[in-house]
Design an enzyme around this catalytic site. Sequence first.
Site, short mmCIF file in Angstrom:
data_model
loop_
_atom_site.label_atom_id
_atom_site.label_comp_id
_atom_site.label_asym_id
_atom_site.label_seq_id
_atom_site.Cartn_x
_atom_site.Cartn_y
_atom_site.Cartn_z
N HIS A 53 19.62 -21.50 -54.68
CA HIS A 53 20.77 -21.50 -53.78
C HIS A 53 20.42 -21.18 -52.33
CE1 HIS A 53 23.70 -21.34 -57.33
NE2 HIS A 53 23.81 -22.49 -56.73
N GLU A 68 26.79 -29.33 -67.03
CA GLU A 68 25.51 -28.80 -66.56
C GLU A 68 24.72 -28.08 -67.65
OE1 GLU A 68 26.22 -26.48 -63.02
OE2 GLU A 68 27.99 -25.54 -63.85
N ASP A 81 21.47 -27.45 -62.87
CA ASP A 81 21.41 -26.68 -64.11
C ASP A 81 21.12 -27.56 -65.32
OD1 ASP A 81 21.77 -23.91 -63.52
OD2 ASP A 81 23.78 -24.42 -62.82
N CYS A 104 27.17 -33.77 -58.50
CA CYS A 104 27.16 -32.84 -57.37
C CYS A 104 25.90 -31.99 -57.33
CB CYS A 104 28.41 -31.95 -57.39
SG CYS A 104 28.48 -30.87 -58.81
C1 PEP Z 1 24.32 -27.71 -60.41
O1 PEP Z 1 23.99 -26.91 -61.28
O2 PEP Z 1 23.81 -28.85 -60.27
C2 PEP Z 1 25.36 -27.34 -59.44
C3 PEP Z 1 25.86 -28.22 -58.59
O3 PEP Z 1 25.74 -26.03 -59.40
P1 PEP Z 1 24.80 -24.89 -58.75
O4 PEP Z 1 23.66 -25.55 -58.02
O5 PEP Z 1 25.65 -24.10 -57.85
O6 PEP Z 1 24.35 -24.12 -59.97
MG MG Z 2 25.20 -25.15 -61.63
#
Ligand code: PEP
Ligand code: MG
Length: 579
Positions: free
Chosen positions: A196, A431, A455, A502
């Site tokens: 992140h 995910e 994920d 996403c």
């Molecule tokens: C993902 O897991 O692809 C996602 C968009 O959520 P995050 O990256 O916040 O875990």
């Molecule tokens: Mg995620």
Amino acid sequence: MERLNGLGTSPGVAIGRAVLMPRSAGGGVRVRVSDATVPAELERLRQAVERTREQLKAIKGRVERAAGEGHGYLFDAQMLMLDDPMLVHRAGELVRAEHLNAEWALHRAGEDLAALLGSASDVYLRERGGDVSDVVSRLKSNLHQTDWAPALTALADAAEGQVILVTDELRASVAAQMDWSRIAGFVSERGSRTQHTAILARSMRVPAVVGLQAATQQVAPGAMLVVDGTTGDVVVDPSEATLVDARARQQRHAAAERSLGELRALPAETQDGITVRLLANIERPDEVARAREYGAEGIGLYRSEFLLAGVPAEEPTEDTQYDVYRALVEQMAPEPVTIRSFDAVEHAGGRLDAVRGLRATRSAPAGLDRMRTQLRALCRAAVHGRLRLMFPQVGGVEELREARGLLEEARSDVREGGVNVPSVPVGVMIEVPSAALTADLLAAEADFLSVGTNDLVHYTLAVDRADVRASELYEPLHPAVLRMLRAIQTAAAGAARPLSICGEMASDPAMLPLLVGLGITELSMTPAAIPLAKQVLRKLVAAEARALADAVLRCGTVREIEGLLAEHARQHPAGTVKG
Ligand code: PEP
Ligand code: MG
């Protein structure tokens, strides 16, 4: 001059002076203070000592009132330490002589004093080592070290000019609180493309390089750095020629971005007329302006858990959240805003919670309360625009029903308060493999699906997404992942439900032909990636992309798949933004 190489995770070139922030120092920041700033640094130290003394006196008083005279003696020992020449006095000397910032000077003096006490033959003295670290952390927090934004602002001023943050590891929860406008570049020993903090650096358009082993040892505070987030190169103490070249690359990058900006008003439509919706992923509410600037057709993912960073457990309150969500939908109107309910943020060491998302919520009563509060705030905000809600880490239909049940409760609470809550589309993030394999069942009960590939790859391949050492194994093009994407697309189409991606896979222009070929027509990505995605899509022929995807799905290895994608790219050059 020294050239280091890591993994570029946020494109662009940054030039500036190093500010060191190793976690090993308890979050301490190390920076070289200028001659002119030394007196201010000493004054900061003096004020922190006075605040610490007052606090210790107050604590001693409280303890003695509760437990009786004599029980506060421990705090006498800590107060005496404030006057120990080996601690505060020595820290002051380090500020003066070595131009260290007060936090780091205290850290060094504290470590030396603790080591000295630790080697004493007297047991009483040895035990005082713990008091030293207590006093030092109290002093540091009184230097406002816990309040990252002002601390970094002050340090950026002290460093005189552009700042490159160099860290061993920067947790997303800390990164979320920083004032990134003060940071020109980011260098880290650990991290990865889908961690992140790297995602945030990309959102903030701060060039970043991770996986640079021992960076905090190799880079001296105040050293001049050139950070190339496209190639992963970091140059320490660059020559004049290197600086000239870096500035030229900065200009080329800016010019390429400007020319892509001209696509803003054009649709993301393939040569054969397939329209792809391009949405933005954001972590902070203030990114809406940037999403609009890059031409996003809505927010496809707002990572709402970033609101939780650095605030006490009882915050953010329902009203605070309502204000944030309302402002988001109003600013993005008439486009939709997809708010994901609180997900877990990465933990120290880059590891993720074993139990995440909804399951984490279900297993902790405090989590459940927090979720109820959030859902009420969302229901209230939905009155003001096109709000869509999406649940992260859904494991299967049971969890979706449970989450929907909580939403219904929140809706009736809010309705009882006299607010006429409109219907809120509810989406499921796919995910984890269990959700991917039951996507048809989930699609039947959800209003839309959104694939979190970050994920999904992590859990499908059992490879830590946040660990740079595993980055070669973290492979979004693995046949298992691609088969899941195909199955999810078939499930969504079968139930006539919108489907988007996403995860970071959608931000990668090299992946777009394959994703479109798999029938995916909605992509949510970091705002700055939208113009290039549009350029790639406008040159694409969807029919050819479908043939490409069919061929890819027959491949057994990642290498074969990469070969097919490379061949397709050779035949259809779309251009990229080079740093
Ligand atoms: C993902 O897991 O692809 C996602 C968009 O959520 P995050 O990256 O916040 O875990
Ligand atoms: Mg995620």
